[in-house]
Design an enzyme around this catalytic site. Sequence first.
Site, PDB file in Angstrom:
ATOM      1  N   GLN A  32      39.876  38.978  31.781  1.00  7.68           N
ATOM      2  CA  GLN A  32      40.504  37.443  32.334  1.00  7.68           C
ATOM      3  C   GLN A  32      40.329  37.055  32.437  1.00  7.68           C
ATOM      4  OE1 GLN A  32      42.579  38.235  35.796  1.00  7.68           O
ATOM      5  NE2 GLN A  32      43.598  37.578  36.143  1.00  7.68           N
ATOM      6  N   GLU A  64      44.691  35.162  52.037  1.00  6.95           N
ATOM      7  CA  GLU A  64      46.121  34.247  52.529  1.00  6.95           C
ATOM      8  C   GLU A  64      47.192  33.628  51.312  1.00  6.95           C
ATOM      9  OE1 GLU A  64      42.190  33.435  52.572  1.00  6.95           O
ATOM     10  OE2 GLU A  64      41.907  33.459  54.398  1.00  6.95           O
ATOM     11  N   GLU A 100      47.225  42.939  38.654  1.00  4.62           N
ATOM     12  CA  GLU A 100      46.491  42.899  38.627  1.00  4.62           C
ATOM     13  C   GLU A 100      47.110  43.473  39.994  1.00  4.62           C
ATOM     14  OE1 GLU A 100      44.203  38.896  39.122  1.00  4.62           O
ATOM     15  OE2 GLU A 100      42.952  39.577  39.068  1.00  4.62           O
ATOM     16  N   SER A 117      40.887  31.949  36.064  1.00  3.70           N
ATOM     17  CA  SER A 117      40.192  31.262  37.400  1.00  3.70           C
ATOM     18  C   SER A 117      39.244  30.144  36.494  1.00  3.70           C
ATOM     19  CB  SER A 117      39.496  31.577  38.258  1.00  3.70           C
ATOM     20  OG  SER A 117      40.327  32.539  38.977  1.00  3.70           O
TER      21      SER A 117
HETATM   22  C1  LIG Z   1      34.544  39.834  42.466  1.00  7.11           C
HETATM   23  C2  LIG Z   1      35.305  38.299  41.543  1.00  7.11           C
HETATM   24  C3  LIG Z   1      36.489  38.905  40.786  1.00  7.11           C
HETATM   25  C4  LIG Z   1      36.912  37.909  39.843  1.00  7.11           C
HETATM   26  N1  LIG Z   1      37.374  38.665  38.497  1.00  7.11           N
HETATM   27  C5  LIG Z   1      37.865  37.909  38.208  1.00  7.11           C
HETATM   28  C6  LIG Z   1      38.245  37.668  36.293  1.00  7.11           C
HETATM   29  O1  LIG Z   1      38.037  38.311  36.083  1.00  7.11           O
HETATM   30  N2  LIG Z   1      39.414  36.808  36.335  1.00  7.11           N
HETATM   31  C7  LIG Z   1      39.771  34.857  37.044  1.00  7.11           C
HETATM   32  O2  LIG Z   1      40.307  35.086  36.547  1.00  7.11           O
HETATM   33  N3  LIG Z   1      39.105  35.311  37.445  1.00  7.11           N
HETATM   34  C8  LIG Z   1      38.595  36.234  38.966  1.00  7.11           C
HETATM   35  N4  LIG Z   1      38.329  35.954  40.178  1.00  7.11           N
HETATM   36  C9  LIG Z   1      38.778  34.470  40.919  1.00  7.11           C
HETATM   37  C10 LIG Z   1      39.267  34.497  41.815  1.00  7.11           C
HETATM   38  O3  LIG Z   1      41.014  34.779  41.307  1.00  7.11           O
HETATM   39  C11 LIG Z   1      39.262  33.924  42.761  1.00  7.11           C
HETATM   40  O4  LIG Z   1      37.944  33.234  43.195  1.00  7.11           O
HETATM   41  C12 LIG Z   1      40.172  33.610  44.044  1.00  7.11           C
HETATM   42  O5  LIG Z   1      41.847  34.062  42.974  1.00  7.11           O
HETATM   43  C13 LIG Z   1      40.934  32.362  44.730  1.00  7.11           C
HETATM   44  O6  LIG Z   1      39.961  31.242  44.252  1.00  7.11           O
HETATM   45  P1  LIG Z   1      38.791  30.106  44.454  1.00  7.11           P
HETATM   46  O7  LIG Z   1      37.435  31.102  43.804  1.00  7.11           O
HETATM   47  O8  LIG Z   1      39.099  29.135  43.938  1.00  7.11           O
HETATM   48  O9  LIG Z   1      39.560  29.360  45.630  1.00  7.11           O
HETATM   49  P2  LIG Z   1      40.569  28.437  46.268  1.00  7.11           P
HETATM   50  O10 LIG Z   1      41.503  29.036  46.019  1.00  7.11           O
HETATM   51  O11 LIG Z   1      39.438  27.602  46.341  1.00  7.11           O
HETATM   52  O12 LIG Z   1      40.523  28.979  47.842  1.00  7.11           O
HETATM   53  C14 LIG Z   1      39.599  29.121  48.514  1.00  7.11           C
HETATM   54  C15 LIG Z   1      40.206  29.128  49.985  1.00  7.11           C
HETATM   55  O13 LIG Z   1      41.537  27.770  50.388  1.00  7.11           O
HETATM   56  C16 LIG Z   1      42.095  29.460  50.637  1.00  7.11           C
HETATM   57  N5  LIG Z   1      43.993  28.566  50.380  1.00  7.11           N
HETATM   58  C17 LIG Z   1      43.740  28.302  48.856  1.00  7.11           C
HETATM   59  N6  LIG Z   1      45.173  27.938  49.279  1.00  7.11           N
HETATM   60  C18 LIG Z   1      45.434  27.953  49.598  1.00  7.11           C
HETATM   61  C19 LIG Z   1      47.142  27.994  50.454  1.00  7.11           C
HETATM   62  N7  LIG Z   1      48.169  27.740  49.400  1.00  7.11           N
HETATM   63  N8  LIG Z   1      47.595  28.726  52.011  1.00  7.11           N
HETATM   64  C20 LIG Z   1      46.494  29.047  52.534  1.00  7.11           C
HETATM   65  N9  LIG Z   1      45.118  29.387  52.443  1.00  7.11           N
HETATM   66  C21 LIG Z   1      45.005  28.866  50.312  1.00  7.11           C
HETATM   67  C22 LIG Z   1      41.749  30.726  50.082  1.00  7.11           C
HETATM   68  O14 LIG Z   1      42.584  31.367  50.802  1.00  7.11           O
HETATM   69  C23 LIG Z   1      40.536  30.537  50.243  1.00  7.11           C
HETATM   70  O15 LIG Z   1      40.585  30.829  51.349  1.00  7.11           O
HETATM   71  C24 LIG Z   1      37.531  36.749  40.207  1.00  7.11           C
HETATM   72  C25 LIG Z   1      36.487  36.517  41.897  1.00  7.11           C
HETATM   73  C26 LIG Z   1      35.897  37.626  42.314  1.00  7.11           C
HETATM   74  C27 LIG Z   1      35.618  37.454  44.249  1.00  7.11           C
END
Ligand SMILES: Cc1cc2nc3c(=O)[nH]c(=O)nc-3n(C[C@H](O)[C@H](O)[C@H](O)COP(=O)(O)OP(=O)(O)OC[C@H]3O[C@@H](n4cnc5c(N)ncnc54)[C@H](O)[C@@H]3O)c2cc1C
Length: 404
Positions: free
Chosen positions: A123, A373, A241, A126
Amino acid sequence: MAITESVRSDARSDDEARVLELCGRLLTERPPGRTSPVELLGHQFDLGLAWVHFPEGHGGLGLSPKLQKLINETLAKAGAPRAGGLNPIGHGMGAPTIVTHGSEAQKQRYLRPLFTNEEIWCQLFSEPGAGSDVAGLSSRAVCDGDEWVVNGQKVWTTLAHVARWGMLVARTDPDAPKHKGLTYFVVDMHAPGVEVRPLFQITGEAEFNEVYFTDVRIPDAERLGDVGEGWRVSLTTLMNERVAIGGQIPPRGSGFVGALMKTYAATGPHDQATRDRVMRLWVRAEVLRLTNIRASHNRAQGTPGPEGSIGKLAMADVHKDVSECAVDLLGAAGTLFPAGYPMARPQTTALWDNPQQAFLRARANSIEGGTTEIMKNILGERVLGLPGDIRVDKDRPWVEVPRS
Ligand SMILES: Cc1cc2nc3c(=O)[nH]c(=O)nc-3n(C[C@H](O)[C@H](O)[C@H](O)COP(=O)(O)OP(=O)(O)OC[C@H]3O[C@@H](n4cnc5c(N)ncnc54)[C@H](O)[C@@H]3O)c2cc1C
């Protein structure tokens, strides 16, 4: 009323009898133990027992999804292989997205080898600047005749290193507001210009990757849904998902909490406070299991609703607390990582070989598939009807929104 109920229950019995008869046929024609997993799963697909609620000819029989549990249990008891383990993203998200939005040719091409695990899926949502706010993503797809040319970077892409196909969302209209300028594609992970680099996790394994796209060409026939409809298609993937990650229904007392019980038995005797802690965790795991059973019964055909966020939210907390308790039970040994620090490239996800590995891997549960969150925002807005999150960029052209 009584007549309607009895007609309904007769209909249900007929469907149950039909799938049980087909399970019997599958097991007779392809006996587990004497048939390769690919051949057995392929025949399961052809008989419509892969995803029973999918249409006939596409791995299903157009019946209620509730019957899948009966099929899976019947086949597992007879020693048939479990379908989804090697291809969790394909099974959990790829298949429902293709069956909902794919063309007839795409359904014919992708669903069977996905089910048999001959073709693994990943997928590609991100990006470094777009995780929770995935609709703000920057990877670009530009139309060139009957092809699209893609440039950009994805991140955290689970199993990209073994994937044959990727579910890719890219920006096709930067002048439209962020949700409206996206288009969804199936991308060949072996195409020229696709580069996959490992990202190592806290467990020392690289389940996930960075993926770079440099002038990657995707035929227009591999678009999933209309141009500009990528967000709508993505929602099908994202809703599924959450259920794939948080909606598991293991047998009572098994899975994560079953592993805790084994550690408890192996490390005793324990005092009453420890017994109380373990008992409370067992109850929480059971409540989660029952909640997921109820959600699965409420689910009609098609895309799961926001209730999938409840299981995802609760699962992350329960997994973290259960695995922390198991490590505590081990005492000083809990600080050692038995497998060493392997720097391995696993062929599948979320391996729980020992309590220490489970403890480290569970940290990701409140991030992957949407953070805790974000689950709370979804539940607050869509289930409780609370005022929405502040979204200042919602109606502005994406290109005008400041980003780092
Ligand atoms: C083990 C693992 C596997 C993954 N596999 C995939 C994959 O196969 N494909 C893929 O596309 N992605 C994948 N991901 C990515 C995952 O979907 C993202 O890490 C996740 O959506 C959070 O995005 P970010 O890491 O950019 O954090 P950010 O979006 O930058 O968030 C940082 C912090 O801010 C908080 N935050 C952000 N926006 C808000 C809001 N509006 N209100 C309150 N709090 C908020 C979040 O909760 C978090 O604590 C994977 C992640 C992990 C850990």
